[in-house]
Structures are given as C-alpha cells and as structure tokens.
Design an enzyme around this catalytic site. Sequence first.
Site, PDB file in Angstrom:
ATOM      1  N   GLU A 182       5.586  31.091 -64.172  1.00  0.00           N
ATOM      2  CA  GLU A 182       5.946  30.732 -65.553  1.00  0.00           C
ATOM      3  C   GLU A 182       5.586  31.878 -66.503  1.00  0.00           C
ATOM      4  O   GLU A 182       6.327  32.197 -67.437  1.00  0.00           O
ATOM      5  CB  GLU A 182       5.177  29.475 -65.997  1.00  0.00           C
ATOM      6  CG  GLU A 182       5.476  28.235 -65.183  1.00  0.00           C
ATOM      7  CD  GLU A 182       4.429  27.128 -65.378  1.00  0.00           C
ATOM      8  OE1 GLU A 182       4.805  25.965 -65.223  1.00  0.00           O
ATOM      9  OE2 GLU A 182       3.250  27.410 -65.665  1.00  0.00           O
TER      10      GLU A 182
ATOM     11  N   ASP B 162      12.022  19.096 -63.582  1.00  0.00           N
ATOM     12  CA  ASP B 162      12.318  17.947 -62.708  1.00  0.00           C
ATOM     13  C   ASP B 162      12.309  16.681 -63.547  1.00  0.00           C
ATOM     14  O   ASP B 162      11.698  16.646 -64.614  1.00  0.00           O
ATOM     15  CB  ASP B 162      11.267  17.845 -61.596  1.00  0.00           C
ATOM     16  CG  ASP B 162       9.857  17.828 -62.162  1.00  0.00           C
ATOM     17  OD1 ASP B 162       9.281  18.916 -62.324  1.00  0.00           O
ATOM     18  OD2 ASP B 162       9.351  16.757 -62.506  1.00  0.00           O
TER      19      ASP B 162
HETATM   20  N1  ADE Z   1       5.270  20.522 -64.217  1.00  0.00           N
HETATM   21  C1  ADE Z   1       6.549  20.548 -63.854  1.00  0.00           C
HETATM   22  N2  ADE Z   1       6.969  19.328 -63.453  1.00  0.00           N
HETATM   23  C2  ADE Z   1       5.911  18.501 -63.576  1.00  0.00           C
HETATM   24  C3  ADE Z   1       5.696  17.130 -63.317  1.00  0.00           C
HETATM   25  N3  ADE Z   1       6.658  16.342 -62.861  1.00  0.00           N
HETATM   26  N4  ADE Z   1       4.464  16.632 -63.546  1.00  0.00           N
HETATM   27  C4  ADE Z   1       3.477  17.436 -64.026  1.00  0.00           C
HETATM   28  N5  ADE Z   1       3.605  18.716 -64.261  1.00  0.00           N
HETATM   29  C5  ADE Z   1       4.822  19.262 -64.053  1.00  0.00           C
END
Ligand code: ADE
Length: 239
Positions: free
Chosen positions: A15, A197
């Site tokens: 990132e 996600d």
């Molecule tokens: N970073 C990226 N996706 C995530 C998720 N689903 N839960 C926590 N941190 C995240």
Amino acid sequence: MDKGLPLIVTAMEAEASPVREKLGLIGEGKPLGEGTTALLWSNEFVHLVTNGSDSRFGVDAIGTIPAGLATYLAIRKTSPKIIISAGTCGGFISRNGFIGEIILANRCVFHDRRIPLEGFVNYGIGDFPVANLDSIAYVLGFSLGTVSTGDSLDAQPYDLEFMNSVEAIAKDMEAGSVAWVSAMNNIPFAALKVVTDLVDGEIATEEEFDTNLKYASNRLSEGILSLIHELEDFRMEKR
Ligand code: ADE
C-alpha cells in the site's frame, strides 16, 4: 492550517510504495527507534510512516498494535498538523460499495472490542474525533462515512451486526488505533481507505483482497495525492 506537515500512517508495504512514489518520498525509510520496526520517510511536503516488517514472522506488521506504536513514535519525531490513516479496506455492497471506492472517514469506531462492564462499553467502541473534511470529500468525489476497525481480516456475525448498526462503509485493521493516539495528542485525525474486497459479497475476503490489492493501492496513491493538495490551504474545522 497550523504549523507542521501531514503525517500519513500506512501498514502494508504494498500500500505504501505507490503512495511514496506519488509523493516523491524516495530512498530508504529511517528506523523510528530501537526496539521497533517502524520506518519514516519525509520531504518538504509530507511525512509517511509504515509499521515495517514483523521481526519474528517476516511479514508486514499490520493491525492495531503496530499502527498505534508507529503513530506515537512518528508524532514525537514530526509534530504533524494532521494524521491520516491510509490503506485498503473491506467495503459493503449493501451501502453501495465497490472495488476501488475511495472513502474518507467522518466517523471512526472499533467493531471487535466488546467490553460489557459499566463505563467500558463506549471506551471499547472508541468513536474517536475525526477532522471535518466533508467539503474535500465532496470536491474530490470520495465517499464519506464510518470506518470501523478490528484486528481480523474476517468478520464474525457480531462484528457484522455492529458494523451494520453504525452503517460502516469501510472495515480496516488500523484506523481506530491511529485515531486513539491522535486524540491523546490533540492532533486532527483523518482516514482515507480504498476498497479491496466486499465484506458482504460472495468471494472469500483473502482471495478478493489479493486480486485487488495492487489496483486499490494505486487508487490510494491517487487519493492521497489529491487529499494532500486539498489540505495545503484548508482551514480545519471542529466537527
Ligand atoms: N483491508 C482490506 N480488506 C479488509 C477487510 N476486509 N477487513 C479488514 N481490513 C481490510
């Protein structure tokens, strides 16, 4: 805004690296002190700290504990005017989320600190002060909403129930702890998150995260660059 530069706090190297490139933060990071893995980059516009790599497991030191420590140490070194927790997050289809969505926090809570003891419920949730950047979110076309933090990538049913109750649009693993340290030090706090996600989607989180990490991190670098530009002559307002 007051003296000092913005301080960006990131967790994963994947990132941080496109963000550093966009901001012209070149070279190796400087260790923030003995006994920690946190690394700091600085130029005349901005500071960026990462949690570094876990010394025992050799993976990025993600999650709330390293983020809190890195934030504390970086404050001591940089006296920032604002602290921005920057990274990827889970989003929510039920609240119109999509992969690559850029989110600015207007509220920041923890979803996994359940402490049903008298006086401790609100301490657990946190509900930290967040800088009012609503007008910047509007100008830049970013979503504005609640960022909810916990130390797990998955979401257990109670966590989901809680995140729905606060209408979270971002689920991450660091913002709450960065916000806690910022509040203790009376420094304005912001969180900029990009969705990798969909928490309430069909695809397994880890699979969707891996597929979209690079794309989301590039979006993050664009979002951060725009935010830093907007902050240059922005007057901070209390919420
Ligand atoms: N970073 C990226 N996706 C995530 C998720 N689903 N839960 C926590 N941190 C995240």
